[in-house]
Design a protein around this motif. Structure first.
Motif, PDB file in Angstrom:
ATOM      1  N   LEU A   8       0.851  -1.200   0.000  1.00 28.79           N
ATOM      2  CA  LEU A   8       0.000   0.000   0.000  1.00 28.79           C
ATOM      3  C   LEU A   8       0.880   1.240   0.000  1.00 28.79           C
ATOM      4  O   LEU A   8       1.726   1.407   0.879  1.00 28.79           O
ATOM      5  N   LEU A   9       0.665   2.094  -0.996  1.00 29.46           N
ATOM      6  CA  LEU A   9       1.395   3.344  -1.107  1.00 29.46           C
ATOM      7  C   LEU A   9       0.467   4.480  -0.693  1.00 29.46           C
ATOM      8  O   LEU A   9      -0.572   4.691  -1.313  1.00 29.46           O
ATOM      9  N   ARG A  16      -2.644   4.696   6.935  1.00 34.85           N
ATOM     10  CA  ARG A  16      -2.099   3.411   7.396  1.00 34.85           C
ATOM     11  C   ARG A  16      -3.119   2.697   8.285  1.00 34.85           C
ATOM     12  O   ARG A  16      -3.445   1.517   8.058  1.00 34.85           O
ATOM     13  N   ALA A  17      -3.631   3.385   9.283  1.00 26.74           N
ATOM     14  CA  ALA A  17      -4.585   2.766  10.205  1.00 26.74           C
ATOM     15  C   ALA A  17      -5.908   2.468   9.513  1.00 26.74           C
ATOM     16  O   ALA A  17      -6.526   1.417   9.760  1.00 26.74           O
ATOM     17  N   HIS A  35       3.122  -1.342   4.213  1.00 28.87           N
ATOM     18  CA  HIS A  35       2.813   0.052   3.906  1.00 28.87           C
ATOM     19  C   HIS A  35       4.076   0.823   3.526  1.00 28.87           C
ATOM     20  O   HIS A  35       5.169   0.528   4.011  1.00 28.87           O
ATOM     21  N   CYS A  36       3.878   1.835   2.698  1.00 30.01           N
ATOM     22  CA  CYS A  36       4.920   2.824   2.429  1.00 30.01           C
ATOM     23  C   CYS A  36       4.241   4.186   2.377  1.00 30.01           C
ATOM     24  O   CYS A  36       3.341   4.402   1.546  1.00 30.01           O
ATOM     25  N   VAL A  37       4.618   5.078   3.273  1.00 27.03           N
ATOM     26  CA  VAL A  37       4.022   6.420   3.334  1.00 27.03           C
ATOM     27  C   VAL A  37       5.018   7.423   2.781  1.00 27.03           C
ATOM     28  O   VAL A  37       6.138   7.535   3.282  1.00 27.03           O
ATOM     29  N   ARG A  38       4.595   8.156   1.761  1.00 28.00           N
ATOM     30  CA  ARG A  38       5.435   9.183   1.143  1.00 28.00           C
ATOM     31  C   ARG A  38       4.622  10.475   1.016  1.00 28.00           C
ATOM     32  O   ARG A  38       4.044  10.766  -0.023  1.00 28.00           O
ATOM     33  N   GLN A  72       1.590  -7.061  -5.597  1.00 27.42           N
ATOM     34  CA  GLN A  72       0.550  -6.155  -6.091  1.00 27.42           C
ATOM     35  C   GLN A  72       0.588  -4.930  -5.184  1.00 27.42           C
ATOM     36  O   GLN A  72       0.902  -5.034  -4.003  1.00 27.42           O
ATOM     37  N   VAL A  73       0.229  -3.759  -5.755  1.00 24.99           N
ATOM     38  CA  VAL A  73       0.232  -2.530  -4.967  1.00 24.99           C
ATOM     39  C   VAL A  73      -1.096  -1.808  -5.143  1.00 24.99           C
ATOM     40  O   VAL A  73      -1.663  -1.775  -6.245  1.00 24.99           O
TER      41      VAL A  73
END
Length: 236
Positions: A8-9, A16-17, A35-38, A72-73
């Motif tokens: 998940l981007l 995220r939550a 997760h990846c948070v940008r 998969q994203v």
């Protein structure tokens, strides 16, 4: 059964939550997620940075998810989701923008659609997506937009309940009444919960997006299992 990982981007930490809760509810036992948070990607989109700059950041983020096992994203940001799909194709990493399943559902609801957003960077990509989906389905649609920039500071301050109430109050009284209302940002999903009794269907992206991403992930896992069985049969 093959264990699969969904990446998940995000461009906002609160997602995220939100998506953890949805995946805990919807994901099969053999599916994990990372997760990846940008947040910088959304800031760049708002500041109209060069496309190449944003694409490079997306590629780095997708690479991080891939290195963590994602096959998969799901990109949860509508502002950069279309670009994420393109970058994912170039990398050979299947990537789905979270609002695509929502758009596919909304276009079937009727011709007049209202796209509600709290960030101007979202309106263009969302309306373009709706038009693309309508064209693919052979449907004609008319799109009106509603921008509620004064709601966004509530989300930034962490007041998600107030954010949802603010959006719902405005959308509920939108005129002329459309055939369907599209909440362009995943962060707006709370407003959809408050509008369940609306006479007009209200579409939000998170649940639809997660369900579609999981369906793709499990389908690819099934294909991989079949291929592995066939290979074992050939070598036995």
């Amino acid at each position: 059964m093959t264990r699969r990982v969904l990446g998940l981007l995000h461009t906002a930490e609160p997602h995220r939550a939100r998506f953890d809760r949805l995946l805990a509810e919807l994901a099969p036992r053999n599916v994990g997620w990372v997760h990846c948070v940008r947040e910088v990607l959304l800031r760049q989109a708002l500041d109209t940075f060069p496309v190449n700059t944003i694409a490079a950041g997306i590629e780095a983020a997708l690479g991080t998810l891939q290195s963590q096992g994602a096959t998969q994203v799901l990109c949860t940001c509508s502002s950069v989701g279309g670009m994420a799909e393109q970058v994912g194709r170039q990398m050979g990493l299947p990537t789905l923008r979270v609002d695509r399943p929502m758009a596919e559902a909304a276009v079937t609801a009727g011709r007049r659609l209202l796209v509600a957003a709290c960030l101007p960077s979202t309106l263009g990509p969302t309306t373009q997506l709706l038009n693309e989906v309508a064209h693919a389905q052979g449907r004609r649609i008319e799109i009106e937009t509603l921008l509620m920039e004064n709601a966004w500071p509530l989300f930034q301050a962490g007041d998600e309940a107030g954010f949802a109430r603010h959006i719902a109050g405005i959308v509920l009284h939108a005129r002329p009444r459309p055939h369907a209302i599209v909440l362009a940002q995943a962060s707006m999903a709370g407003a959809a919960d408050l509008l369940k009794q609306s006479p007009v269907p209200v579409y939000a992206s998170p649940r639809l997006g997660v369900a579609a991403a999981l369906a793709r992930l499990t389908a690819s896992a099934g294909h991989a299992d079949i291929a592995a069985q066939m290979e074992q049969g050939r070598t036995a």
